[in-house]
Design a protein around this motif. Structure first.
Motif, short mmCIF file in Angstrom:
data_model
loop_
_atom_site.label_atom_id
_atom_site.label_comp_id
_atom_site.label_asym_id
_atom_site.label_seq_id
_atom_site.Cartn_x
_atom_site.Cartn_y
_atom_site.Cartn_z
N SER A 18 0.79 -1.06 0.13
CA SER A 18 0.01 0.17 0.05
C SER A 18 0.99 1.26 0.12
O SER A 18 2.23 1.26 0.36
N GLY A 19 0.13 2.33 -0.44
CA GLY A 19 0.70 3.55 -0.51
C GLY A 19 0.34 4.53 -1.44
O GLY A 19 -0.91 4.47 -1.70
N THR A 20 1.07 5.65 -1.51
CA THR A 20 0.51 6.90 -2.42
C THR A 20 0.87 6.46 -3.89
O THR A 20 2.10 5.68 -4.19
N VAL A 65 -6.16 -1.00 -9.37
CA VAL A 65 -6.09 -0.89 -8.08
C VAL A 65 -6.77 0.38 -7.74
O VAL A 65 -6.30 1.49 -7.86
N PRO A 66 -8.09 0.46 -6.96
CA PRO A 66 -8.81 1.69 -6.91
C PRO A 66 -8.21 2.41 -5.65
O PRO A 66 -7.60 1.67 -4.93
N LEU A 67 -8.39 3.74 -5.41
CA LEU A 67 -7.71 4.48 -4.52
C LEU A 67 -8.95 4.38 -3.42
O LEU A 67 -9.97 4.90 -3.48
N GLN A 102 -4.96 6.57 -1.26
CA GLN A 102 -4.14 5.58 -1.19
C GLN A 102 -4.53 4.42 -2.09
O GLN A 102 -5.71 4.41 -1.93
N PHE A 103 -3.51 3.69 -2.35
CA PHE A 103 -3.91 2.48 -2.93
C PHE A 103 -3.28 1.28 -1.94
O PHE A 103 -2.59 1.44 -1.23
N ALA A 104 -4.19 0.01 -2.21
CA ALA A 104 -3.78 -0.83 -1.33
C ALA A 104 -4.28 -2.26 -2.27
O ALA A 104 -5.10 -2.49 -2.62
N PRO A 147 15.90 8.89 -7.29
CA PRO A 147 14.99 7.76 -6.91
C PRO A 147 14.88 7.54 -5.63
O PRO A 147 13.63 7.09 -5.29
N ALA A 148 15.78 7.85 -4.93
CA ALA A 148 15.82 7.53 -3.47
C ALA A 148 14.55 8.69 -2.70
O ALA A 148 14.25 8.29 -1.57
N SER A 149 14.10 9.70 -3.56
CA SER A 149 13.15 10.37 -3.00
C SER A 149 11.73 9.86 -3.23
O SER A 149 10.71 10.62 -2.44
N LEU A 150 11.61 8.81 -3.70
CA LEU A 150 10.32 8.13 -3.75
C LEU A 150 9.65 7.79 -2.55
O LEU A 150 10.10 7.22 -1.76
#
Length: 207
Positions: free
Chosen positions: A106-108, A141-143, A148-150, A192-195
């Protein structure tokens, strides 16, 4: 009386021994090459949560070893200006991913034109998943209410009453997830580390 010395014919090696020596040489050579390639997997890599990506793969700075890693994994194909690839082989607590376990990912939604998460077995091939469900993406995947998605992964589908998406991982094997970001925003492409990477949570004990 002249004494003639007997001529000695050198003993020819047995063909079976020759073949065995050639085979051992090939095995040693291939094995050492494999170890060198595997040792390069983390070169130029950065992490974002449980996910890792290479800053060299797909770039003009990629050396022969990195190109060999790309060919070995068969997962990283496009130029990094077009696509970013993140791989996860552990959950957010650092435990190795296993196909027999259930996980909640899960996440943004990642900042990209399109994204997907695909499940792979330890040999980097797709699972023999029912219904041909090998990946999820921003359209499947719905939000939730908070944007957020999961979804869940595991050998068995979630409870029928659950509306969460499911990514099947049948069997008892190693597991990894590949997160692909197509046309990522410039900030993430540059760093990329800022993701804000998706979390990978193991649900209960493994079956």
């Amino acid at each position: 009386m002249a004494v003639h010395s007997a001529s000695v014919t050198p003993e020819r090696p047995h063909w079976g021994v020759v073949v065995l020596l050639y085979f051992l040489a090939l095995v040693v050579g291939a094995g050492s090459a494999w170890l060198v390639v595997r040792s390069q997997l983390d070169r130029g890599g950065v992490g974002a949560g449980p996910w890792r990506t290479s800053t060299l793969a797909g770039s003009t700075d990629a050396d022969p070893y990195t190109r060999a890693v790309v060919a070995l994994g068969a997962l990283l194909a496009l130029n990094r200006n077009e696509t970013l690839y993140f791989l996860a082989s552990t959950d957010s607590d650092g435990r190795a991913l296993l196909s027999r376990c259930r996980y909640r990912i899960s996440g943004t939604p990642p900042p990209a034109r399109w994204w997907s998460i695909t499940a792979y077995a330890e040999d980097r091939f797709l699972f023999d998943a029912p219904g041909g469900r090998y990946s999820v993406n921003g359209r499947t995947v719905p939000l939730g209410a908070q944007g957020q998605f999961a979804f869940e992964s595991g050998p068995n589908a979630p409870d029928a009453a659950s509306a969460v998406a499911w990514l099947p991982t049948p069997g008892d094997r190693g597991l990894s997830f590949a997160l692909r970001l197509y046309n990522p925003e410039a900030g993430v492409a540059a760093d990329p580390a800022s993701l804000a990477a998706p979390g990978i949570e193991r649900l209960g004990a493994c079956e």
